[in-house]
Write an enzyme that holds these catalytic residues in place. Sequence first.
Site, PDB file in Angstrom:
ATOM      1  N   LYS A 265       0.833  -1.205   0.000  1.00 46.42           N
ATOM      2  CA  LYS A 265       0.000   0.000   0.000  1.00 46.42           C
ATOM      3  C   LYS A 265       0.863   1.249   0.000  1.00 46.42           C
ATOM      4  O   LYS A 265       0.547   2.242  -0.613  1.00 46.42           O
ATOM      5  CB  LYS A 265      -0.849   0.032   1.274  1.00 46.42           C
ATOM      6  CG  LYS A 265      -2.047  -0.854   1.240  1.00 46.42           C
ATOM      7  CD  LYS A 265      -2.950  -0.555   2.410  1.00 46.42           C
ATOM      8  CE  LYS A 265      -4.121  -1.533   2.383  1.00 46.42           C
ATOM      9  NZ  LYS A 265      -5.160  -1.243   3.351  1.00 46.42           N
ATOM     10  N   ARG A 266       1.960   1.154   0.723  1.00 48.71           N
ATOM     11  CA  ARG A 266       2.828   2.320   0.854  1.00 48.71           C
ATOM     12  C   ARG A 266       3.509   2.704  -0.454  1.00 48.71           C
ATOM     13  O   ARG A 266       4.022   3.798  -0.587  1.00 48.71           O
ATOM     14  CB  ARG A 266       3.869   2.089   1.958  1.00 48.71           C
ATOM     15  CG  ARG A 266       3.298   2.261   3.355  1.00 48.71           C
ATOM     16  CD  ARG A 266       4.312   1.903   4.411  1.00 48.71           C
ATOM     17  NE  ARG A 266       4.764   0.520   4.266  1.00 48.71           N
ATOM     18  CZ  ARG A 266       4.075  -0.540   4.672  1.00 48.71           C
ATOM     19  NH1 ARG A 266       2.906  -0.378   5.248  1.00 48.71           N
ATOM     20  NH2 ARG A 266       4.537  -1.767   4.505  1.00 48.71           N
TER      21      ARG A 266
END
Length: 506
Positions: A265-266
């Site tokens: 996600k990052r």
Amino acid sequence: MSQVRVRFAPSPTGPLHMGGVRTALFNYLFAKKNNGKFILRIEDTDQTRYVPGAEDYIKEALEWSGMQLDEDPWQGGEYGPYRQSDRKPMYRQYADQLIEAGHAYYAFDTAEELDEMRERLTRAKVPSPQYNATVRMSMKNSLTLSADEVKARLDAGEPYTIRVKMPRNEELRFQDIIRGWVQVNTNSLDDKVIFKSDGMPTYHLANVVDDHLMKITHVIRGEEWLPSAPLHVLLYRFFGWEDTKPQFAHLPLILRPDGNGKLSKRDGDRLGFPVFPIDWKDAVTGEMSSGYREKGYFKEAFVNMLAFLGWNPGTEKELYTMDELIQDFSLERVGKSGAKFDAAKTNWYNQQFLREQSNEVLAVALKPYLDAESLTYTDSQLPTFIELMKERASFVSEMLEGRYMFEKPSEYDEKTVSKKWKENSGAILTDLASQFGQTVDFGSENLHEVFKSHLEAKEIGMGAVLPVLRVVVTGKGAGPSIFDIMAFLGKEESVDRIKEGVQKLG
Ligand code: GLU
């Protein structure tokens, strides 16, 4: 065999990453292929990680991708509720059942005591300090405290957890559809917390109990859950549910394009492509993360791309509609090793789907882009415009490259001008403009004819004229057939542009 029932069980801790959508997709394809049910269960037992808006995001992302749910928190179903926080009262009895059978116990250790334990073990060079069969006997729990003391602590409302009592030195085995036999020795596992004194189960207990109660037949989820599977298998045994235990399939990781680690996600937009299905705005920080939908990807391309992250049909066929995927999908054709994400391939899928769309469908998608640029057009112009531009575009927005069909060029491609504009270019174009001005049939084919015979008569090579004709009419060095473009623009506009170009460049 009983009816296939699979579930997608995300935790609403933020926007759903494309890996999550891939997990949902493989569940969906497997369910539909087997005439089964596709269920959404919201796993929100960890209330501290709950993110407002995440549930709606999950729903919208699945809807956009074209996966219809058979049972979910909103439409309900026979085995509801479908949100774990709404099922809270159901779990306690299962924790109690394990305690009574001696498979679980109360633990009263405080956070400080747990820290001390880890420090003590780290000092003693224990490689991975954890609450396990050896450690548990030196901690504060119902195995070390007297029955009276345990009762007194519980009566006094002291916070506690319930931990599973992991058997010592036992081989746990289960078969994974993708990985084959998986075997783990219980000595490497810890006494996981399965219930807390706030009345909430943890993921492990809730997950197993719900899969059982919801009659889930296949657990299809990401590889990151593989380490939890032996505990889940053990819980099925402790509860006496082995006969109806679901089959497991742990999907391979999705890796970054360079193969260097898991796509997370990052990674956000950092790598130059979205990692989310649809846009997400963080309510707290206001930070925006872009999604495939808003970036202009077709949902069909997005789904097609996701399907090939870990699965392949074993043939040359690469373009798949959802129905075709349902036809051809099987878990046996999902690989074990990580699937590298390829952004260029995703754009290629989009290009292929764009080409397959009718001009009418594309016109609807294109109008907002034209309007945003305040370009003047009529609806009847759009099919021709699209026909000319779609072969060259991977995205609907890229067709705006041909915006010169709706407005005069404001500048002329420098490279073309410096390489191709010669002393006689102005004169040649002026001649051509007068030829075109006298042409009655302003169709593309005839314009080409007029052009050719004029050059032949004057003994001029095409290569000297075509690029400068294009640059004065469109401002560009490349594009669709210039005669198609002139036919689109019409006589007056085409001739005007040639004259204006000659004036400015000559
Ligand atoms: N709640 C878990 C997740 O967020 C579900 C894992 C599973 O499917 O068992 O992915």
